[in-house]
Design an enzyme around this catalytic site. Sequence first.
Site, PDB file in Angstrom:
ATOM      1  N   ASN A 209      25.116  52.459  44.211  1.00 39.59           N
ATOM      2  CA  ASN A 209      24.347  52.445  42.967  1.00 39.59           C
ATOM      3  C   ASN A 209      24.524  53.777  42.243  1.00 39.59           C
ATOM      4  O   ASN A 209      25.266  54.651  42.698  1.00 39.59           O
ATOM      5  CB  ASN A 209      22.867  52.147  43.242  1.00 39.59           C
ATOM      6  CG  ASN A 209      22.263  53.137  44.207  1.00 39.59           C
ATOM      7  OD1 ASN A 209      22.183  54.321  43.931  1.00 39.59           O
ATOM      8  ND2 ASN A 209      21.825  52.648  45.369  1.00 39.59           N
ATOM      9  N   ASP A 279      19.602  47.335  48.981  1.00 35.78           N
ATOM     10  CA  ASP A 279      18.792  46.221  49.478  1.00 35.78           C
ATOM     11  C   ASP A 279      19.644  45.205  50.234  1.00 35.78           C
ATOM     12  O   ASP A 279      19.133  44.474  51.087  1.00 35.78           O
ATOM     13  CB  ASP A 279      18.093  45.512  48.317  1.00 35.78           C
ATOM     14  CG  ASP A 279      17.062  46.407  47.638  1.00 35.78           C
ATOM     15  OD1 ASP A 279      16.391  47.175  48.355  1.00 35.78           O
ATOM     16  OD2 ASP A 279      16.944  46.350  46.402  1.00 35.78           O
ATOM     17  N   LYS A 289      42.444  46.612  54.294  1.00 40.58           N
ATOM     18  CA  LYS A 289      42.187  46.334  52.890  1.00 40.58           C
ATOM     19  C   LYS A 289      42.393  44.860  52.574  1.00 40.58           C
ATOM     20  O   LYS A 289      43.417  44.260  52.932  1.00 40.58           O
ATOM     21  CB  LYS A 289      43.125  47.175  52.019  1.00 40.58           C
ATOM     22  CG  LYS A 289      42.966  46.939  50.525  1.00 40.58           C
ATOM     23  CD  LYS A 289      43.983  47.736  49.729  1.00 40.58           C
ATOM     24  CE  LYS A 289      43.916  47.355  48.252  1.00 40.58           C
ATOM     25  NZ  LYS A 289      44.917  48.059  47.450  1.00 40.58           N
ATOM     26  N   PHE A 323       9.227  55.807  45.653  1.00 41.02           N
ATOM     27  CA  PHE A 323       9.686  55.881  44.270  1.00 41.02           C
ATOM     28  C   PHE A 323       9.982  54.463  43.781  1.00 41.02           C
ATOM     29  O   PHE A 323      10.465  53.630  44.558  1.00 41.02           O
ATOM     30  CB  PHE A 323      10.952  56.725  44.162  1.00 41.02           C
ATOM     31  CG  PHE A 323      10.698  58.170  43.822  1.00 41.02           C
ATOM     32  CD1 PHE A 323      11.051  58.687  42.594  1.00 41.02           C
ATOM     33  CD2 PHE A 323      10.074  59.005  44.739  1.00 41.02           C
ATOM     34  CE1 PHE A 323      10.810  60.014  42.277  1.00 41.02           C
ATOM     35  CE2 PHE A 323       9.833  60.331  44.444  1.00 41.02           C
ATOM     36  CZ  PHE A 323      10.202  60.841  43.200  1.00 41.02           C
ATOM     37  N   LYS A 337       4.423  47.556  44.480  1.00 42.61           N
ATOM     38  CA  LYS A 337       5.143  48.200  45.585  1.00 42.61           C
ATOM     39  C   LYS A 337       4.203  49.112  46.369  1.00 42.61           C
ATOM     40  O   LYS A 337       4.255  49.159  47.611  1.00 42.61           O
ATOM     41  CB  LYS A 337       6.319  48.995  45.015  1.00 42.61           C
ATOM     42  CG  LYS A 337       7.267  49.572  46.043  1.00 42.61           C
ATOM     43  CD  LYS A 337       8.488  50.207  45.355  1.00 42.61           C
ATOM     44  CE  LYS A 337       9.492  50.740  46.356  1.00 42.61           C
ATOM     45  NZ  LYS A 337      10.683  51.318  45.687  1.00 42.61           N
ATOM     46  N   LYS A 341       3.541  47.894  50.328  1.00 41.35           N
ATOM     47  CA  LYS A 341       4.200  48.706  51.361  1.00 41.35           C
ATOM     48  C   LYS A 341       3.259  49.749  51.979  1.00 41.35           C
ATOM     49  O   LYS A 341       3.698  50.624  52.713  1.00 41.35           O
ATOM     50  CB  LYS A 341       5.452  49.363  50.786  1.00 41.35           C
ATOM     51  CG  LYS A 341       6.417  48.305  50.235  1.00 41.35           C
ATOM     52  CD  LYS A 341       7.814  48.787  50.017  1.00 41.35           C
ATOM     53  CE  LYS A 341       8.696  47.628  49.521  1.00 41.35           C
ATOM     54  NZ  LYS A 341      10.107  47.973  49.402  1.00 41.35           N
TER      55      LYS A 341
END
Length: 401
Positions: A209, A279, A289, A323, A337, A341
Amino acid sequence: MVRDKNVLLCVTGGIAAYKACALTSKLTQQGSRVRVMMTKSAMQFVSPLTFQALSRNPVYTDTFEEREPEKIAHIDVADWADIVIIAPATANVIGRIANGIADDMVTTTLLATKAPIYIAPAMNVNMYEHPSVKENMKRLEQWGYHFIEPGAGYLACGWVGKGRLEEPETIIEVIDQHQQSSELLEGKKVLISAGPTKESVDPVRFFTNHSSGKMGFALAEEAANLGAEVTLVAGPVSLEITNKRVKRIDVVTAEEMYNVITDLFPSQDIVIKAAAVADYRPKNTYNEKMKKQTGDLTIEMERTKDILHSLGEKKEQQFLVGFAAETSSPIEYGIKKLENKNLDAIVINNVAAEGAGFGRDTNIVTYVNKNQEQKEVPIASKREIAKKIFTFINSDMKDES
């Protein structure tokens, strides 16, 4: 906080050097042990004898003047200092220390000391606003130097604007306040995760990301500055940690990050999961490859372990902070969240907002604790935001005790 401290005052060549005389006097009156070091240019404005009389100590002016053969003067005074102040700090000396140049006693000593360094700039307003000066100050700030902003007003050159050396009383007050805050997390163990993870498909391809790790690294640096024992678990990023009090552990995958954080978690006081952990990961990976084929390619993905949820289940004495990087309804999703959590607080930001998000040096966040009290932090450097976050955390932890 400067009382009973060893203070090294570095005076550089500007008209504001006369104010350094008053600063020396006030520090001495408050109980500081002051030693003064001057550049050759500074001696064009004020004589060393003046500072010797005010500090009641010899003044350092020459790297090669070794008064005690058994000591190397600039190393000895670098080790002696509890606090270093550069006042006035010219554009020249800021540029030299920002680029690692040590060509006189002041700059050589600044490279050698481990004491906190406070820089009080003084120069023409146009010089202060010049891009090179701004860039040098930004670099030094990232390295952990502390700036005491100049005041605005009539300058010796005739211009009116920002660039006037701050008054000695204000310089001492700023340092006092910072020294007090540097003990905010004294004795605390802080665990921080930062950056992205990489999930391999084959030896040349992976999923990741846009996280740069800058926010997490800023948190780690600031926690160490506030007195904490810090462990930083970092995904693959190109950033460096400058504070030697931070223990860095590098990982690549979500599984590696899960294992390291889970092992360290029981002994921590504060845990901040700022990393953008994958995730999902490819269900199957290949040792060679994958060759290009005609048509589309489908890669089956599987869930990674939810690190934050797992920590929320295991949480005992730890203050756990997550975060939430969102692009729509950030507060709503962030609070969900926080609740799901079992967090003590969450830092929410809209990564689509201008001035916020991945890869930037600035951010805009909302801190929400488990009582759903919201504290907005407007656009600021990530270091400034990190400092605010720890202030909020410290306040919440006191309320719980």
